[in-house]
Scaffold this active site. Structure first.
Site, PDB file in Angstrom:
ATOM      1  N   GLU A 187       0.800  -1.084  -0.190  1.00 45.68           N
ATOM      2  CA  GLU A 187       0.223   0.022   0.092  1.00 45.68           C
ATOM      3  C   GLU A 187       0.871   1.418   0.116  1.00 45.68           C
ATOM      4  OE1 GLU A 187      -3.412   2.347   2.558  1.00 45.68           O
ATOM      5  OE2 GLU A 187      -2.645   0.273   3.277  1.00 45.68           O
ATOM      6  N   ARG A 201       5.621 -12.848   9.713  1.00 48.31           N
ATOM      7  CA  ARG A 201       6.049 -11.600   9.437  1.00 48.31           C
ATOM      8  C   ARG A 201       7.593 -11.469  10.418  1.00 48.31           C
ATOM      9  NH1 ARG A 201       2.543  -6.759  11.963  1.00 48.31           N
ATOM     10  NH2 ARG A 201       4.866  -5.564  11.387  1.00 48.31           N
ATOM     11  N   LYS A 249       3.991   0.943  10.146  1.00 50.79           N
ATOM     12  CA  LYS A 249       4.067   2.497   9.296  1.00 50.79           C
ATOM     13  C   LYS A 249       3.565   3.382  10.120  1.00 50.79           C
ATOM     14  CE  LYS A 249       3.748   0.569   4.727  1.00 50.79           C
ATOM     15  NZ  LYS A 249       2.884   0.494   3.458  1.00 50.79           N
TER      16      LYS A 249
END
Length: 557
Positions: free
Chosen positions: A35, A262, A272
């Site tokens: 994104e 992850r 983020k």
């Protein structure tokens, strides 16, 4: 003896099983779907390496698709930075695509779902919708609009698209199961009203698809065979599959979502939102600050693509999350830089050394090796003169036999130059040594082949000729945080753990060849560490960032 075959990771095994069950090799396709709402970080490198690595392994195309469904946070700047990072890591994508390419098709599919009784327009605020979902152990409460007539939802949805309603006044929800133990299936929102310009579509749309709706359908439109994502999306997989079932054509590939752990690295954060705070609150100088875990920050600090990819390979592909020691990352970059970094001489805490019996005004250019680890790295010449700079810590007036550097009455070799002997010192009013006076053996020049040049002394020092030296700013970077997991405590602001000494700038001197090195070129300041020239450098002020120290006791398992 045959070389032992490397075992498959669980994702490779899934692909192999799918091929054994009829999936054709030419049908395999992957995608990396960031994104564009921030810069890529160390966590993303795992997803990049997995997807593009599989693309290389199976000779399959990999799309770079931007999941740009939220115009509030997405910018062209982030798109450009992501493309630069992926390219820098050495990967090539097949097609550059955007979820926004599919806005019209997603809208048409949503209309069809309304007609099929699979979606409805809800006029409740988002807070009420969230409250009605309850929790996994308690059945949710159905919206009073859940069974509204199809024609009414169709009309309202079109008017939402046309911008007739205010933000937050209504949304389109999928009609699935309000008592499902999986919260993602409790009538998720598919569209919300957002009257914000999009970085690609401008003001054409007043409604935007939610990530879960757009992501899987984009995979389907692109005929991605394996949609690989991090473990946090495992609970979203039933919704991913449910959405696909609403549009699936049996003549096409149904993407298969599978999840991997992850990557969490000690002393780093990969949220983020939190990285955005570091930038917005000026804790760091920007997304590419060398203390940031972003790819651009790591690149600026001097990391190489090979070192990052080697790190990802050592971490491996797992199903369970764990905390990776930052020392492993340092080990990987140190290992790579040892092979590729040019050896240069720089002094970061200088003290003057005068060779009293060396002729005044004389200068020599001495040959020195660029990198003993590289067979064809060649040599260069460095200037030598009567007055030099050496590291202050390389000299002691008195020292025991275990100190192999310079002391009064002792001898050392100057790298690629001569053997010298310290004779006396000069001090200032505070007792600080300002100048070391020495003598040299004229016949001991390195590489000259004389008997004196072959004489062994225990210490070898790096140095810089004072009259040729160029002043440099040297930035010494340390960890940005003082604790291994700065965001582990939910009730404590992670900014409380900022290391106030995460960067220190010191003044030093370097050999003149450093004027000509390129920004980002890997260097080893001999006996000090690995460095790279920073983008802040100017012709009159050269700046070098320390990438990593020269040695560490860490050994990978």
């Amino acid at each position: 003896m045959e070389e032992e075959k490397k075992s498959l990771n669980f994702i490779e095994q899934i692909i192999e099983d799918d091929m054994a069950n009829g999936l054709k090799k030419e049908q395999i396709r992957f995608r990396f779907p960031p994104e564009p709402n921030g810069y890529l970080h160390i966590g993303h490198t795992k997803a990049i390496c997995i997807n593009f690595g599989l693309g290389e392994k199976y000779n399959a195309p990999v799309n770079l698709r931007f999941d740009d469904t939220n115009p509030e946070k997405e910018e062209q700047e982030f798109v450009d930075s992501i493309k630069k990072d992926v390219e820098w890591l050495g990967f090539k994508w097949d097609k550059e695509l955007y979820a926004s390419d599919y806005f019209q098709q997603l809208y048409e599919w949503a209309v069809q779902m309304i007609k099929d009784g699979k979606a409805y327009v809800d006029e409740q605020p988002s807070e009420v919708i969230t409250e009605q979902r309850k929790n996994p152990a308690e059945p949710g409460i159905e919206s009073p609009y859940r069974n509204r007539p199809v024609e009414e939802s169709l009309d309202l949805f079109e008017r939402m698209k046309n911008g007739e309603f205010e933000e937050g006044s209504m949304s389109l929800r999928a009609q699935i199961d309000m008592v499902s133990p999986n919260m993602n299936l409790r009538d998720p929102v598919m569209y919300r009203i957002l009257k914000r310009p999009h970085h690609r579509t401008g003001t054409a749309w007043k409604i935007y698809p939610m990530y879960d709706w757009a992501h899987g359908e984009s995979d389907y439109l692109e005929q991605v065979s394996h949609s690989l994502c991090s473990l946090e999306f495992e609970n979203h997989r039933p919704l991913y599959n449910w959405y696909l079932e609403q549009v699936y054509d049996e003549s096409k590939i149904a993407p298969k979502q599978r999840e991997f752990a992850r990557m969490n690295v000690s002393y780093m954060i990969t949220s983020k939102r939190k990285l955005q705070r570091l930038v917005a609150e000026k804790v760091v100088t920007g997304w590419d600050d060398p203390r940031m875990p972003t790819i651009s920050g790591m690149r600026r600090k001097g990391f190489t693509p090979a070192s990052i990819k080697n790190f990802i390979e050592k971490v491996g592909v797992a199903k369970r999350e764990n905390l990776i020691e930052i020392q492993l990352l340092d080990f990987c970059v140190r290992e790579d830089l040892n092979k590729v970094a040019k050896r240069v001489m720089a002094v970061v805490d200088p003290v003057k050394l005068v060779i009293e019996n060396y002729p005044e005004g004389k200068e020599e250019w001495l040959e020195t090796e660029n990198n003993p680890e590289q067979e064809n790295a060649g040599t260069r010449e460095v200037p030598f003169s009567r007055e030099l700079y050496i590291e202050r810590e390389d000299f002691k007036e008195e020292a025991n036999n275990k100190f192999f550097r310079l002391k009064l009455g002792g001898e050392v070799r100057l790298k690629s130059a001569y053997i010298i002997k310290a004779e006396r010192v000069e001090k200032d009013e505070n007792g600080e040594i300002t100048t070391i006076y020495a003598t040299y053996d004229e016949k001991s020049k390195s590489g000259s082949g004389t008997e004196e040049s072959l004489r062994k002394v225990k210490g070898t020092l790096h140095w810089v000729s004072a009259i040729h030296a160029i002043p440099v700013d040297v930035r010494i970077y340390d960890k940005l945080f003082t604790v291994e997991q700065p965001d582990a405590e939910k009730d404590v602001d992670f900014l409380n753990f900022i290391n106030p000494e995460s960067v220190t700038t010191i003044k030093g001197f370097a050999e003149p060849s450093l004027k000509d090195v390129a920004v980002g070129e890997p260097l080893q300041f001999q006996r000090i560490g690995y460095f790279t020239k920073d983008q802040d450098s100017t012709d009159s002020n050269l700046v070098f960032n320390r990438t990593v120290t020269l040695k560490d006791s860490f050994k990978p398992e």
